[in-house]
Design an enzyme around this catalytic site. Structure first.
Site, PDB file in Angstrom:
ATOM      1  N   ASN A   9       0.875  -1.173   0.000  1.00 39.34           N
ATOM      2  CA  ASN A   9       0.000   0.000   0.000  1.00 39.34           C
ATOM      3  C   ASN A   9       0.913   1.223   0.000  1.00 39.34           C
ATOM      4  OD1 ASN A   9      -1.880   1.978   0.444  1.00 39.34           O
ATOM      5  ND2 ASN A   9      -2.423   1.331   2.514  1.00 39.34           N
ATOM      6  N   LYS A  11       0.192   4.252  -0.493  1.00 45.08           N
ATOM      7  CA  LYS A  11      -0.447   5.468   0.046  1.00 45.08           C
ATOM      8  C   LYS A  11      -0.133   6.678  -0.835  1.00 45.08           C
ATOM      9  CE  LYS A  11      -0.332   3.302   4.551  1.00 45.08           C
ATOM     10  NZ  LYS A  11      -0.306   3.419   5.997  1.00 45.08           N
ATOM     11  N   HIS A  96      -9.556   1.399   4.260  1.00 47.09           N
ATOM     12  CA  HIS A  96      -8.337   1.596   5.047  1.00 47.09           C
ATOM     13  C   HIS A  96      -8.632   2.581   6.178  1.00 47.09           C
ATOM     14  CE1 HIS A  96      -4.328   2.742   6.229  1.00 47.09           C
ATOM     15  NE2 HIS A  96      -3.928   1.605   5.676  1.00 47.09           N
ATOM     16  N   GLU A  98      -7.086   4.987   7.287  1.00 52.23           N
ATOM     17  CA  GLU A  98      -6.845   6.398   6.948  1.00 52.23           C
ATOM     18  C   GLU A  98      -8.019   6.972   6.166  1.00 52.23           C
ATOM     19  OE1 GLU A  98      -3.043   5.630   5.175  1.00 52.23           O
ATOM     20  OE2 GLU A  98      -2.277   5.098   7.164  1.00 52.23           O
ATOM     21  N   GLU A 168      -6.041  -4.729  10.218  1.00 54.55           N
ATOM     22  CA  GLU A 168      -4.971  -3.779  10.525  1.00 54.55           C
ATOM     23  C   GLU A 168      -5.305  -3.032  11.814  1.00 54.55           C
ATOM     24  OE1 GLU A 168      -2.727  -2.612   6.706  1.00 54.55           O
ATOM     25  OE2 GLU A 168      -4.453  -1.299   6.850  1.00 54.55           O
ATOM     26  N   GLY A 174       2.027   2.244  10.715  1.00 58.59           N
ATOM     27  CA  GLY A 174       3.024   3.302  10.594  1.00 58.59           C
ATOM     28  C   GLY A 174       3.659   3.709  11.910  1.00 58.59           C
ATOM     29  N   SER A 214       2.907  -2.144  10.483  1.00 58.84           N
ATOM     30  CA  SER A 214       4.343  -2.252  10.787  1.00 58.84           C
ATOM     31  C   SER A 214       4.907  -3.643  10.502  1.00 58.84           C
ATOM     32  CB  SER A 214       4.624  -1.828  12.236  1.00 58.84           C
ATOM     33  OG  SER A 214       4.250  -0.477  12.415  1.00 58.84           O
TER      34      SER A 214
END
Ligand code: PGA
Length: 251
Positions: A9, A11, A96, A98, A168, A174, A214
């Site tokens: 991904n 991003k 996702h 985000e 996730e 991250g 991560s």
């Protein structure tokens, strides 16, 4: 069909030129290797057509990172599932954290996006996962269950069979803080049981459930060794071809 998958991904990273370079490097590395899992790269929509051209389709699939919740029309700035499909992408990352956090995507929106993705022949990589406060309150199972129920459980068993789930934990994305192999296995097994209860043990057994947050070359092997962890959705470490390959090689 259940398959081990390592999906990247990217991003909001890479220019078109940088993205094509990264895809080309990955393609070169994989060309000489035996790969024991599916590989997908989730790239910015502007890059899809060129990345599709740069890679061997037999080894590397390409995903969009989002699609619109509308089929077509006056929705400035949006990219529809049909448009994504027409670029040569085979997958789309949906839900996702985000997108949920910064762009207000709800389970209801994601239900519509999932339907449009499936109707256009795209495989959704559907993301679920709890935030830190929910984990601390031991609500992670409740959270992932409602995310799946509200966005996916209207699907028929045949439709659901086309979905890839990515668990996730938001606190691991991250942050360098990775779920322990035990934590990952526990919740992946729970997610599979929720799918079995809704559909059947067969549907659940055939669902690929990826871990994200991560995941790196150094921890992928022990995460993927768990019976219910079928690969990973990789952010930061997918931006370097060698690192991404290091995760692919964990299978
Ligand atoms: P990360 O991101 O690997 O950088 O933690 C994972 C993701 O957001 O998909």
């Amino acid at each position: 069909m259940r398959q081990n998958i390592v999906a990247g991904n990217w991003k909001l990273n890479t220019t078109l030129q940088e993205g094509v370079k990264l895809a080309t490097e990955l393609n070169e590395i994989l060309a000489s290797k035996t790969i024991n899992c599916g590989v997908v790269v989730g790239v910015p929509s502007t890059h899809i057509t060129e990345v599709v051209k740069a890679v061997d389709a037999g080894k590397i699939g390409v995903a969009a990172q989002n699609c619109a919740d509308q089929e077509s029309g006056a929705y400035t700035g949006e990219i529809s599932a049909a448009m994504v499909k027409s670029t040569g992408a085979g997958h789309v990352i949906l839900g996702h954290s985000e997108r949920r956090e910064y762009y207000g995507e709800t389970n209801a929106t994601l239900k519509v996006k999932t339907d449009l993705a499936l109707a256009n022949g795209l495989t959704p990589i559907f993301c679920i996962g709890e935030v830190l406060e929910e984990r601390e309150a031991e609500k992670q199972n409740e959270v992932v269950k409602s995310q799946i129920e509200e966005a996916l459980f209207h699907l028929s068993a045949d439709e659901f069979a086309k979905i890839v789930i990515a668990y996730e934990p938001v606190w691991a994305i991250g942050t360098g803080k990775v779920a322990s192999p035990e934590q990952a296995q526990e919740i992946h097994a729970y997610i599979r049981s929720v799918i079995a209860d809704k559909y059947s043990a067969e549907v659940a057994d055939n669902t690929s459930i990826l871990y994200g947050g991560s995941c790196k070359p150094g921890n992928a092997k022990e995460l993927f060794a768990n019976p219910d962890v079928d690969g990973g959705l990789i952010g930061g470490a997918s931006l370097k071809a060698e690192d991404f390959y290091g995760i692919i090689a964990a299978f």
